[in-house]
Design an enzyme around this catalytic site. Structure first.
Site, short mmCIF file in Angstrom:
data_model
loop_
_atom_site.label_atom_id
_atom_site.label_comp_id
_atom_site.label_asym_id
_atom_site.label_seq_id
_atom_site.Cartn_x
_atom_site.Cartn_y
_atom_site.Cartn_z
CG HIS A 12 9.22 38.03 27.90
ND1 HIS A 12 10.17 37.49 27.05
CD2 HIS A 12 8.48 37.00 28.34
CE1 HIS A 12 9.99 36.19 26.97
NE2 HIS A 12 8.97 35.85 27.74
CD GLU A 22 2.66 36.41 31.83
OE1 GLU A 22 3.71 35.79 32.03
OE2 GLU A 22 2.55 37.25 30.89
CD GLU A 32 6.92 33.70 33.23
OE1 GLU A 32 6.04 34.11 32.45
OE2 GLU A 32 7.89 33.00 32.86
CG HIS A 77 1.15 36.25 27.17
ND1 HIS A 77 1.84 36.40 25.98
CD2 HIS A 77 1.98 35.60 28.02
CE1 HIS A 77 3.03 35.85 26.09
NE2 HIS A 77 3.15 35.35 27.32
#
Ligand code: G3P
Ligand code: MG
Length: 240
Positions: free
Chosen positions: A48, A33, A100, A6
Site C-alpha cells: 500500500h 482489493e 489499485e 480491502h
C-alpha cells in the site's frame, strides 16, 4: 451489495499478503482489493505505502528496491511482500481482483501483465477491475487494455466534474465512506456506473450504505455483514 476485501482480509491477516487474500476467499468475499507499485527491477509488487517501513521489518522506498531486497522482508507472520503475479496465481479467478494503481508510470506494466493472463492464459477481462486516484494513469491503462473495466477513485472532489467518469470503460465510481451521499449514489447510477465505497469496517455503516443502494464496500472484515458477522465489529471504527 458486494463485499470487497480491502488489502485482503486485512482485519485478520497482514494486509496485502497471500494469507490475507486466501482468508478473504475463505470468508466468502466477492472480490479482493490490492495496491500495486513497481520495483526498481521492474516487477509489480503488492503493497500500500510508497515505503516498506510501516508494513514490513525493513525501511526504504519500494520503487528503489530490487526483487532480491524485497525477498528479505517480512510483511508480518512470516509472509513476504507478494508480487502481483503471485497473487494472480493464488486467486486463480476464484473471485475478481481490484488492482489499485499506486505508483506512477505503472499503467503500462500492469496492462502488459493482465494482457498476458487474458490473451495467453484465457482469463476473462472481468477477472479484473483496475482503479486509481491517479486518473492520468487510469487513462493510459484504458487506452492500452480497453477490455478491462476500470474504477475511478475519488476522495472529496465531486466526481461529476471529472471528465473521466463519462467514459464507457469506467464501470465504477469509488467513493470515500466519509463523504458519500445518497444523491451521489443516485447520480452515479444515472450515469450507469456502479458505486463502491471505501473503507467500511463498521457494520452499522455497512447497513446504511446498503440502504443507499451502493453496489459494494471495501472492508478489512469480509464477514462484516450477514448472519455470521462478528458482534465485535460494532466496536471497529471505519478508516480511510
Ligand atoms: O480502493 C479503495 C481503497 O483501497 C482506497 O484507499 O488508501 O486504502 O488504497 P487506500
Ligand atoms: Mg487501495
Amino acid at each position: 451489495m458486494q463485499i470487497i476485501a480491502h488489502r485482503g482480509a486485512s482485519g485478520y491477516e497482514p494486509e496485502n499478503t497471500l494469507i490475507a487474500f486466501k482468508k478473504a476467499i475463505e470468508l466468502g468475499a466477492d472480490m479482493i482489493e490490492l495496491d500495486v507499485y513497481q520495483l526498481k527491477t521492474g516487477e509489480l509488487v503488492v503493497i500500500h505505502d510508497r515505503t516498506v517501513n510501516r508494513t514490513t521489518n525493513g525501511v526504504g522506498h519500494i520503487e528503489q528496491l530490487s526483487l532480491a531486497d524485497l525477498r528479505k522482508l517480512d510483511a508480518g507472520h512470516g509472509e513476504k511482500v507478494p508480487l502481483l503475479r503471485d497473487v494472480l496465481e493464488v486467486v486463480n479467478q476464484k473471485i475478481p481482483i481490484n488492482i489499485e494503481l499506486k505508483g506512477y508510470h505503472i499503467a503500462e506494466p500492469v496492462a502488459s501483465l493482465l494482457a498476458e493472463y487474458i490473451n495467453e492464459k484465457g482469463w476473462s477481462p472481468d477477472s479484473f477491475i483496475v482503479s486509481s486516484f491517479h486518473h492520468h494513469e487510469l487513462q493510459i491503462f484504458m487506452n492500452l487494455l480497453p477490455v478491462v473495466p476500470v474504477g475511478a477513485l475519488f476522495n472529496r472532489i465531486p466526481f461529476h466534474l471529472m471528465p473521466i467518469v463519462y467514459q464507457k470503460n469506467v464501470a465504477s465510481i469509488n467513493l470515500n465512506a466519509k463523504h458519500v451521499t445518497a444523491r451521489q449514489v443516485q447520480s452515479a447510477h444515472l450515469l450507469g456506473k456502479k458505486v463502491y465505497v471505501y473503507t467500511v469496517n463498521d457494520r452499522w455503516k455497512a447497513d446504511h450504505l446498503q440502504a443507499l443502494h451502493v453496489d459494494g464496500i471495501f472492508t478489512n472484515y469480509p464477514d462484516i455483514i450477514g448472519p455470521t458477522a462478528p458482534r465485535l465489529r460494532k466496536l471497529a471504527h471505519f478508516t480511510s
